[in-house]
Design a protein around this motif. Structure first.
Motif, mmCIF file in Angstrom:
data_model
loop_
_atom_site.group_PDB
_atom_site.id
_atom_site.type_symbol
_atom_site.label_atom_id
_atom_site.label_comp_id
_atom_site.label_asym_id
_atom_site.label_seq_id
_atom_site.Cartn_x
_atom_site.Cartn_y
_atom_site.Cartn_z
ATOM 1 N N GLU A 10 40.819 36.356 39.120
ATOM 2 C CA GLU A 10 41.421 35.037 38.943
ATOM 3 C C GLU A 10 42.932 35.148 38.755
ATOM 4 O O GLU A 10 43.709 34.465 39.431
ATOM 5 C CB GLU A 10 40.776 34.348 37.732
ATOM 6 N N TYR A 11 43.357 36.038 37.853
ATOM 7 C CA TYR A 11 44.792 36.200 37.588
ATOM 8 C C TYR A 11 45.502 36.807 38.796
ATOM 9 O O TYR A 11 46.569 36.333 39.207
ATOM 10 C CB TYR A 11 44.981 37.086 36.360
ATOM 11 N N ALA A 12 44.920 37.837 39.381
ATOM 12 C CA ALA A 12 45.573 38.537 40.489
ATOM 13 C C ALA A 12 45.731 37.625 41.707
ATOM 14 O O ALA A 12 46.782 37.631 42.371
ATOM 15 C CB ALA A 12 44.788 39.787 40.856
ATOM 16 N N LEU A 13 44.706 36.848 42.027
ATOM 17 C CA LEU A 13 44.806 35.948 43.175
ATOM 18 C C LEU A 13 45.873 34.875 42.932
ATOM 19 O O LEU A 13 46.621 34.502 43.848
ATOM 20 C CB LEU A 13 43.452 35.315 43.464
ATOM 21 N N ARG A 14 45.952 34.408 41.702
ATOM 22 C CA ARG A 14 46.934 33.353 41.383
ATOM 23 C C ARG A 14 48.360 33.889 41.356
ATOM 24 O O ARG A 14 49.283 33.239 41.853
ATOM 25 C CB ARG A 14 46.562 32.733 40.031
ATOM 26 N N VAL A 15 48.550 35.092 40.809
ATOM 27 C CA VAL A 15 49.904 35.611 40.599
ATOM 28 C C VAL A 15 50.345 36.564 41.704
ATOM 29 O O VAL A 15 51.506 36.544 42.135
ATOM 30 C CB VAL A 15 49.973 36.320 39.218
ATOM 31 N N GLU A 16 49.431 37.407 42.182
ATOM 32 C CA GLU A 16 49.797 38.448 43.157
ATOM 33 C C GLU A 16 49.285 38.149 44.562
ATOM 34 O O GLU A 16 49.624 38.863 45.502
ATOM 35 C CB GLU A 16 49.233 39.806 42.704
ATOM 36 N N HIS A 17 48.419 37.161 44.682
ATOM 37 C CA HIS A 17 47.836 36.782 45.983
ATOM 38 C C HIS A 17 47.013 37.909 46.601
ATOM 39 O O HIS A 17 46.967 38.078 47.823
ATOM 40 C CB HIS A 17 48.927 36.310 46.947
ATOM 41 N N LYS A 76 36.619 48.082 33.296
ATOM 42 C CA LYS A 76 36.661 46.692 33.718
ATOM 43 C C LYS A 76 38.108 46.212 33.746
ATOM 44 O O LYS A 76 38.954 46.687 32.970
ATOM 45 C CB LYS A 76 35.831 45.846 32.747
ATOM 46 N N SER A 77 38.419 45.297 34.651
ATOM 47 C CA SER A 77 39.766 44.727 34.689
ATOM 48 C C SER A 77 40.149 44.262 33.282
ATOM 49 O O SER A 77 39.320 43.741 32.537
ATOM 50 C CB SER A 77 39.813 43.559 35.668
ATOM 51 N N GLY A 78 41.414 44.491 32.926
ATOM 52 C CA GLY A 78 41.886 44.149 31.585
ATOM 53 C C GLY A 78 41.837 45.289 30.595
ATOM 54 O O GLY A 78 42.358 45.170 29.494
ATOM 55 N N THR A 79 41.216 46.421 30.979
ATOM 56 C CA THR A 79 41.118 47.583 30.091
ATOM 57 C C THR A 79 42.360 48.459 30.242
ATOM 58 O O THR A 79 42.646 48.962 31.328
ATOM 59 C CB THR A 79 39.870 48.424 30.416
ATOM 60 N N ILE A 80 43.091 48.652 29.169
ATOM 61 C CA ILE A 80 44.253 49.549 29.191
ATOM 62 C C ILE A 80 43.732 50.978 29.342
ATOM 63 O O ILE A 80 42.792 51.387 28.662
ATOM 64 C CB ILE A 80 45.067 49.412 27.891
ATOM 65 N N HIS A 81 44.351 51.782 30.225
ATOM 66 C CA HIS A 81 43.804 53.105 30.480
ATOM 67 C C HIS A 81 44.868 54.049 31.030
ATOM 68 O O HIS A 81 45.898 53.618 31.540
ATOM 69 C CB HIS A 81 42.638 53.025 31.471
ATOM 70 N N ALA A 82 44.573 55.345 30.922
ATOM 71 C CA ALA A 82 45.417 56.376 31.526
ATOM 72 C C ALA A 82 44.663 57.694 31.518
ATOM 73 O O ALA A 82 44.020 58.043 30.524
ATOM 74 C CB ALA A 82 46.738 56.536 30.770
#
Length: 227
Positions: A10-17, A76-82
């Motif tokens: 939802e966020y990526a499509l709205r902000v990054e297309h 999952k999307s939204g999970t901070i990771h490295a």
């Protein structure tokens, strides 16, 4: 890896297309005492998150998880990771290039300047509550003749399995998805519709959707992924 996070669709499509990204990591191998970052180790606010990015204390509130060969991390999307040093992984991910870099350990790029951070976007999309996981396969183990299979992870974007074979088995690839085999141990002969491939550890084999029965022979282990 830099400390990073991916947005949801939802966020990526709205902000990054373009689409967001959910992914998983399978630990193929690791050096002793290796670890990676997976979410936060306590509940934090967006204000604390931003402050810690600015004053270089973000690592204090990230969950550092020791890794072992065969561990599974569902991110999952939204999970901070490295990913930390000394780790070899297999990554299965949603097809997306949207990554928000949160913290880069003070490193600079080839031009001598710090790489771009995406702090406000990361604040928008990050899950700032701890995520519980035992980092093990999510599904039951099934035995089919010479082959043992366990489901590693499953979501609306992909499903992955790990199989261990000592002999011969058949994999059915239907018309709903292609199949992807990554050989992680041993060697195998893979046959389908008159084509025979010899595959060794590290090889990746793409199987068209609707290929039907695929015969696999060998003493080996692989990861199988499908949409």
């Amino acid at each position: 890896l830099s400390i990073q996070v991916h947005p949801d669709n939802e966020y990526a499509l709205r902000v990054e297309h373009e689409y967001g990204k959910t992914e998983m990591w399978y630990i193929l191998d690791c050096e002793p005492d290796s670890f990676l970052y997976f979410g936060v180790n306590k509940e934090i606010t967006k204000e604390e998150f931003e402050r810690r990015i600015q004053d270089n204390t973000l690592l204090d509130v990230l969950k550092a998880v020791p890794v072992h060969k065969g561990d599974v991390f569902f991110i999952k999307s939204g999970t901070i990771h490295a990913i930390g040093a000394g780790i070899q992984i297999c990554e299965i991910q949603q097809n997306s290039n949207t990554t928000y870099r949160v913290y880069d350990f003070g490193r600079v790029g080839k031009d001598g300047k710090p790489r771009e951070l995406h702090i406000q976007k990361a604040i928008d999309v990050s899950n700032l509550s701890p995520i519980e996981s035992d980092f093990k396969p999510c599904g039951p183990e099934e035995k089919n003749g010479d082959c043992d299979t366990v489901r590693l992870a499953s979501c609306e974007y992909f499903t992955t399995y790990e199989s261990t074979l000592n002999g011969t088995t058949t994999l059915h690839v239907d018309d709903e998805s292609f199949g992807s085999i990554l050989l992680i141990e041993g060697s195998a002969t893979i046959e389908n519709d008159g084509t025979t491939l010899e595959a060794n550890k590290g090889d990746s084999v793409f199987i068209d959707a609707n290929s039907g029965d695929v015969k696999i022979t060998g003493n080996c282990q692989w990861i199988y992924s499908r949409v």
